[in-house]
Design an enzyme around this catalytic site. Structure first.
Site, PDB file in Angstrom:
ATOM      1  N   HIS A   2       0.828  -1.105   0.214  1.00 21.72           N
ATOM      2  CA  HIS A   2      -0.171  -0.045  -0.044  1.00 21.72           C
ATOM      3  C   HIS A   2       1.066   1.160   0.041  1.00 21.72           C
ATOM      4  CE1 HIS A   2      -2.970  -3.043   1.649  1.00 21.72           C
ATOM      5  NE2 HIS A   2      -3.371  -2.536   0.940  1.00 21.72           N
ATOM      6  N   ASP A   4       2.463   1.722   3.314  1.00 15.74           N
ATOM      7  CA  ASP A   4       3.415   0.537   3.567  1.00 15.74           C
ATOM      8  C   ASP A   4       4.559   0.994   3.339  1.00 15.74           C
ATOM      9  OD1 ASP A   4       1.223  -1.264   4.731  1.00 15.74           O
ATOM     10  OD2 ASP A   4       1.167  -1.975   2.454  1.00 15.74           O
ATOM     11  N   GLU A  15      -9.247  -4.094  -8.176  1.00 14.46           N
ATOM     12  CA  GLU A  15      -9.739  -5.403  -7.462  1.00 14.46           C
ATOM     13  C   GLU A  15     -10.951  -5.465  -6.989  1.00 14.46           C
ATOM     14  OE1 GLU A  15      -6.922  -5.915  -4.267  1.00 14.46           O
ATOM     15  OE2 GLU A  15      -7.787  -7.729  -3.411  1.00 14.46           O
ATOM     16  N   GLU A  20      -9.096 -11.615  -6.703  1.00 14.16           N
ATOM     17  CA  GLU A  20      -8.923 -12.358  -5.295  1.00 14.16           C
ATOM     18  C   GLU A  20      -9.905 -13.383  -5.234  1.00 14.16           C
ATOM     19  OE1 GLU A  20      -7.713 -10.102  -1.988  1.00 14.16           O
ATOM     20  OE2 GLU A  20      -9.240 -11.547  -0.637  1.00 14.16           O
ATOM     21  N   HIS A  42     -12.841 -13.015  -2.985  1.00 15.36           N
ATOM     22  CA  HIS A  42     -13.858 -11.794  -3.325  1.00 15.36           C
ATOM     23  C   HIS A  42     -14.788 -12.356  -4.476  1.00 15.36           C
ATOM     24  CE1 HIS A  42     -10.745  -8.412  -2.211  1.00 15.36           C
ATOM     25  NE2 HIS A  42     -11.174  -9.022  -1.114  1.00 15.36           N
ATOM     26  N   ASP A  95     -14.917 -11.187   4.805  1.00 14.49           N
ATOM     27  CA  ASP A  95     -13.491 -12.122   4.094  1.00 14.49           C
ATOM     28  C   ASP A  95     -12.588 -12.529   4.963  1.00 14.49           C
ATOM     29  OD1 ASP A  95     -11.829 -11.867   2.080  1.00 14.49           O
ATOM     30  OD2 ASP A  95     -11.322  -9.589   2.058  1.00 14.49           O
ATOM     31  N   ASP A 153      -9.801 -14.364   3.989  1.00 19.66           N
ATOM     32  CA  ASP A 153      -8.298 -14.554   3.665  1.00 19.66           C
ATOM     33  C   ASP A 153      -7.597 -15.988   4.061  1.00 19.66           C
ATOM     34  OD1 ASP A 153      -8.701 -12.059   2.089  1.00 19.66           O
ATOM     35  OD2 ASP A 153      -8.112 -10.938   3.882  1.00 19.66           O
ATOM     36  N   ASP A 213      -2.938 -13.168  -0.819  1.00 17.49           N
ATOM     37  CA  ASP A 213      -3.432 -12.208   0.168  1.00 17.49           C
ATOM     38  C   ASP A 213      -4.313 -13.099   1.137  1.00 17.49           C
ATOM     39  OD1 ASP A 213      -4.243  -9.915   1.428  1.00 17.49           O
ATOM     40  OD2 ASP A 213      -5.561  -9.274  -0.314  1.00 17.49           O
TER      41      ASP A 213
END
Ligand code: XUL
Ligand code: MN
Length: 345
Positions: free
Chosen positions: A50, A53, A175, A211, A214, A249, A251, A284
């Site tokens: 990001h 980040d 995304e 993803e 998703h 979500d 992950d 992810d």
């Protein structure tokens, strides 16, 4: 045909500390340097970022300072032999995006989102990647009547156009995610992402990132999303993980909830030659909340291991037998062929 070999990637947020909406972290924070060191040691080649980040507290820093810190990071990455796969503007934390980022009802807030995205593009250029990932977290509605969705499409196109104009070399990968944090997101599927690209000034520079979780949340099979996106040459990145049905979500590690769905994703990637243009396999995934610090990287190791094992499963699948069963319309036997293959018989 040369079989693709794969390169792997994760983001610093994938070594997360265990916080959820109901409880605090369960593991102490680790430094960015430690995370960077783990990457190579665990067989990964690139890191996704990001914008904050890469440059923490980005909103409080002037442009020159942001660029200076991005250059310093690029040096560290080069020293370690690690590539930056992409940079994504984190548009969901700021008080300016409480009621939407690109699609806020407030002009001032929409402008904030565009300005922040331009800084993200600057960072990406310095880090040596042309790929910008847009998870449109707050573009949608909690309450349908609070927004004019028709106008929001124009706002999204305006924002995409502003980014495309800011850096003529950049590629934007949308995304999609159908919900969470929003009740309904405006760009919930790959079809929506590729369609809105057509309204922009440079559709060729807009692609997508799938993803797994998703797609499953949208009620779709991620393998079909991969085949769809790759028919258009638009799958520029990928977040493999897993998701057990229609809930938050999750992950989960790749293949954790449904090995067969994972097998079919790898099969779709293989038949389309994903990776041939330098695309990475990104995971992810997050550690389960109870994970102890000494097992902190296991979800990443396991996802990579499962992926590579599934590549072997795809490459050793008896396609001739499968095709004969398809021709005979013997789908019960085809079903069992897949199950036996996955079970190792
Ligand atoms: C959110 C999500 C993000 C994006 C990057 O569900 O997947 O981590 O991948 O912004
Ligand atoms: Mn993701």
């Amino acid at each position: 045909m040369k079989l693709p070999s794969y390169r792997f990637c994760f983001g610093p947020w994938n070594i997360s500390e265990g916080q959820d909406p109901y409880g605090p972290p369960t593991r102490p924070p680790q430094s960015f340097d430690w995370k960077l060191a783990q990457l190579k040691a665990h067989g990964f080649d690139a890191m996704m970022f990001h914008d904050d980040d890469a440059v923490p507290d980005i909103d409080s820093k002037p442009g020159a300072q942001i660029r200076k810190e991005a250059h310093a990071l690029k040096k560290r990455l080069d020293n370690e032999g690690i590539a930056a796969e992409m940079v994504a503007p984190r548009l969901w934390f700021s008080p300016m995006t409480v009621d939407g980022a690109y699609t806020s009802n407030s002009k001032k807030c929409r402008q904030y989102a565009i300005d922040r995205s331009k800084r993200c593009l600057d960072i990406a250029r310095i880090l040596g990647t042309d790929l910008i990932v847009l998870w449109l977290a707050r573009e949608g509605s909690y309450l349908r009547e609070s927004k004019n969705a028709r106008r929001c499409m124009d706002y999204l196109v305006e924002a995409l156009d502003a980014m495309l104009a800011h850096d003529k070399r950049a590629r934007l990968a949308i995304e999609p995610k159908p919900n969470e944090p929003m009740d309904h997101a405006y760009i919930p599927t790959i079809g929506h992402a590729l369609a809105i690209a057509q309204l922009t000034a440079a559709p060729k520079r807009i692609g997508c990132l799938i993803e797994s979780a998703h797609a499953i949340l949208a009620g779709l099979d991620p393998a079909d999303e991969i085949d769809f996106a790759m028919s258009f040459g638009k799958l520029w990145s990928l977040h493999l993980n897993d998701q057990n049905g229609l809930k938050f979500d999750q992950d989960k590690p790749f293949g954790s909830a449904n090995l067969r769905v994972a097998f079919n994703q790898v099969r779709a990637l293989e038949r389309n030659g994903y990776g041939r243009n330098g695309e990475y396999i990104c995971f992810d995934v997050h550690p389960f909340r109870p994970t102890k610090p000494e097992h902190w990287l296991a979800h990443l190791d396991n996802s990579r291991r499962t992926f590579l094992k599934l590549v072997q499963k795809v490459r050793t699948f008896n396609d001739a037998k499968a095709n004969a069963l398809i021709a005979a319309r013997n789908y019960a036997a085809l079903d069992q062929l897949v199950i036996d293959h996955l079970l190792g018989r």
